[in-house]
Enzyme design. Structure first.
Site, short mmCIF file in Angstrom:
data_model
loop_
_atom_site.label_atom_id
_atom_site.label_comp_id
_atom_site.label_asym_id
_atom_site.label_seq_id
_atom_site.Cartn_x
_atom_site.Cartn_y
_atom_site.Cartn_z
N SER A 1 0.17 -135.06 44.47
CA SER A 1 -0.75 -134.31 43.61
C SER A 1 -1.91 -135.23 43.22
CB SER A 1 -0.01 -133.86 42.35
OG SER A 1 -0.92 -133.39 41.38
N SER B 1 10.24 -121.85 50.23
CA SER B 1 10.23 -120.52 49.58
C SER B 1 9.11 -120.40 48.56
CB SER B 1 11.59 -120.28 48.90
OG SER B 1 11.93 -121.40 48.10
N GLY B 2 8.40 -121.51 48.29
CA GLY B 2 7.32 -121.48 47.29
C GLY B 2 5.96 -121.27 47.93
N TYR C 1 5.18 -135.06 34.79
CA TYR C 1 4.78 -134.65 36.14
C TYR C 1 3.94 -135.75 36.80
CZ TYR C 1 2.81 -131.74 39.87
OH TYR C 1 2.44 -131.23 41.08
N CYS C 2 2.95 -136.28 36.05
CA CYS C 2 2.11 -137.36 36.59
C CYS C 2 2.98 -138.57 36.95
CB CYS C 2 1.05 -137.78 35.57
SG CYS C 2 -0.22 -136.54 35.29
N ASN D 1 8.27 -131.28 50.16
CA ASN D 1 7.31 -130.44 49.44
C ASN D 1 7.90 -129.83 48.17
OD1 ASN D 1 4.98 -128.37 49.21
ND2 ASN D 1 6.78 -127.06 49.53
N SER E 1 6.06 -138.59 37.89
CA SER E 1 6.86 -138.32 39.11
C SER E 1 5.97 -138.38 40.36
CB SER E 1 7.54 -136.95 39.01
OG SER E 1 6.61 -135.88 39.11
N LYS E 2 4.76 -137.84 40.28
CA LYS E 2 3.90 -137.82 41.47
C LYS E 2 3.30 -139.20 41.74
CE LYS E 2 4.49 -133.57 42.73
NZ LYS E 2 5.09 -133.21 44.03
N1 LIG Z 1 0.47 -125.55 42.75
C1 LIG Z 1 -0.18 -126.64 42.31
O1 LIG Z 1 -1.06 -126.57 41.42
C2 LIG Z 1 0.14 -127.98 42.94
C3 LIG Z 1 -0.83 -128.99 42.86
C4 LIG Z 1 -0.54 -130.23 43.40
C5 LIG Z 1 0.68 -130.45 44.00
N2 LIG Z 1 1.60 -129.45 44.07
C6 LIG Z 1 2.91 -129.75 44.68
O2 LIG Z 1 3.12 -128.88 45.78
C7 LIG Z 1 4.53 -128.73 45.99
C8 LIG Z 1 4.85 -127.24 46.18
O3 LIG Z 1 4.58 -126.57 44.96
P1 LIG Z 1 4.07 -125.06 44.87
O4 LIG Z 1 2.76 -125.10 44.20
O5 LIG Z 1 4.19 -124.38 46.17
O6 LIG Z 1 5.11 -124.50 43.81
P2 LIG Z 1 6.16 -123.28 43.89
O7 LIG Z 1 5.50 -122.08 44.46
O8 LIG Z 1 6.75 -123.18 42.53
O9 LIG Z 1 7.25 -123.80 44.92
C9 LIG Z 1 8.14 -124.85 44.58
C10 LIG Z 1 9.19 -124.94 45.67
O10 LIG Z 1 10.10 -126.00 45.33
C11 LIG Z 1 11.43 -125.48 45.36
N3 LIG Z 1 12.27 -126.16 44.38
C12 LIG Z 1 12.02 -126.33 43.05
N4 LIG Z 1 13.07 -126.95 42.47
C13 LIG Z 1 14.00 -127.15 43.45
C14 LIG Z 1 15.30 -127.73 43.48
N5 LIG Z 1 15.89 -128.22 42.37
N6 LIG Z 1 15.98 -127.77 44.65
C15 LIG Z 1 15.40 -127.27 45.77
N7 LIG Z 1 14.18 -126.71 45.81
C16 LIG Z 1 13.49 -126.65 44.66
C17 LIG Z 1 11.30 -124.00 45.03
O11 LIG Z 1 12.45 -123.32 45.50
P3 LIG Z 1 12.88 -121.83 44.95
O12 LIG Z 1 11.59 -121.12 44.60
O13 LIG Z 1 13.57 -121.21 46.11
O14 LIG Z 1 13.72 -122.06 43.77
C18 LIG Z 1 10.03 -123.66 45.79
O15 LIG Z 1 10.32 -123.45 47.15
C19 LIG Z 1 5.21 -129.37 44.78
O16 LIG Z 1 5.70 -130.65 45.13
C20 LIG Z 1 4.08 -129.49 43.76
O17 LIG Z 1 4.30 -130.53 42.84
C21 LIG Z 1 1.35 -128.21 43.56
#
Ligand SMILES: NC(=O)c1ccc[n+]([C@@H]2O[C@H](COP(=O)([O-])OP(=O)(O)OC[C@H]3O[C@@H](n4cnc5c(N)ncnc54)[C@H](OP(=O)(O)O)[C@@H]3O)[C@@H](O)[C@H]2O)c1
Length: 286
Positions: A142, A14-15, A155-156, A90, A158-159
């Site tokens: 990440s 959903s993200g 965060y660092c 993810n 955890s990743k």
């Molecule tokens: N964006 C960045 O800058 C970046 C950079 C490097 C790595 N990442 C990694 O990429 C991945 C996706 O992140 P994104 O950027 O797409 O962020 P996002 O748009 O905030 O999406 C996060 C997703 O994780 C879900 N989530 C969060 N907490 C949860 C929980 N307790 N139980 C179940 N689902 C949960 C959310 O669900 P709901 O929205 O439905 O609550 C959403 O679907 C993450 O692992 C993040 O660390 C992101």
């Protein structure tokens, strides 16, 4: 690896990154189980996947930090998605704040979401995955899983843990057909980044990607079968340099602290909302 008719579970679909990945996989004919917490958002993404030609798409809303939530997702796999051959861990959450300003609850939630949940979900689903000829696990990490960055301590951590989980699991299963893969995106334009985090990225001249760029890199990594990939220059170089000469990266980040700390500083809530203001007068020493 062919995507047509593979059975792929994406957590956090959903993200921003998860939804982009779902659409890319839908176009390639994969059968999808989309997980998140927001059922409405999941249904909208599932409809978009169907429009892209996805042969079958299911959704499951569950909080992965709870035992019940994880069990609901595992039950959905066993009852409705029995040929699971690809798990994409993810789902994740962020916390950009000075370490002393992160509450114990925030830290627990972040560690539980970003590392405990994917490990436990993988443990629960490895049996069904291994029943297939070409099982895959892709963990979305990440660049911060390899570079400790001020304001992102938890965060660092955890990743970095997710990166080593991926590497050690891949090595443990090296004599089987299971491939465990790890993708390290750099900053990506999604809701995980707060306004303060985006301002800090701008102030430090950091690059960021669109979610579709990360989705395409994930598809490329899955197709290649390689153990890991990172996204973006100079981040790829910085990760390598940090492994070889961490003191050089420390010196660069030390010089950037004055651009990072002001944004990592959590603004004080209005006086009326501060816990001090809520205490009875006698506890304030009045
Ligand atoms: N964006 C960045 O800058 C970046 C950079 C490097 C790595 N990442 C990694 O990429 C991945 C996706 O992140 P994104 O950027 O797409 O962020 P996002 O748009 O905030 O999406 C996060 C997703 O994780 C879900 N989530 C969060 N907490 C949860 C929980 N307790 N139980 C179940 N689902 C949960 C959310 O669900 P709901 O929205 O439905 O609550 C959403 O679907 C993450 O692992 C993040 O660390 C992101």
């Amino acid at each position: 690896m062919q995507f047509q008719d593979r059975h792929i579970l994406i957590t956090g679909a959903s993200g921003g990154i998860g939804a982009a990945l779902a659409l890319q996989l839908a176009r390639r004919g994969a059968r999808l189980l989309l997980h998140g917490r927001n059922q409405k958002a999941l249904q909208e993404i599932a409809a978009a996947c169907s429009n892209e030609g996805c042969p079958s798409v299911l959704t499951c809303a569950a909080d992965l930090t709870t035992e019940q939530g994880r069990q609901r997702l595992v039950d959905t796999v066993s009852t409705s998605f029995t040929a699971l051959d690809t798990l994409i861990n993810n789902a994740g959450t962020g916390c950009f704040a000075l370490f002393e300003q992160q509450s114990p609850e925030q830290i627990e939630t972040l560690i539980s979401t970003n590392i405990t949940a994917p490990i436990l979900l993988t443990r629960a689903l490895i049996g069904p995955l291994m029943a297939n000829a070409d099982p895959r696990i892709l963990n979305i990490g990440s660049a911060f899983g390899a570079i400790g960055f001020p304001g992102y301590t938890t965060y660092c951590a955890s990743k970095g843990a997710l990166r080593l989980f991926s590497e050690s699991l891949a090595r443990e299963y090296a004599d089987t057909s299971l491939k465990v893969q790890y993708l390290a995106p750099r900053a990506t334009r999604t809701a995980i980044n707060s306004e303060r985090a985006n301002q800090m990225l701008k102030a430090t001249g950091s690059q960021s990607d669109a979610p579709v760029t990360v989705a395409e890199a994930a598809i490329k990594l899955l197709a290649s079968g390689k153990a890991q990939a990172a996204i973006g220059w100079p981040e790829k170089l910085l990760v390598r340099l940090n492994g070889l000469r961490p003191e050089l990266i420390s010196a660069v980040l030390r010089r950037q602290l004055n651009k990072i700390k002001p944004y990592a500083q959590v603004p004080e809530p209005p006086l009326a909302e501060r816990s001090f203001a809520k205490q009875p007068l006698k506890q304030k020493g009045a």
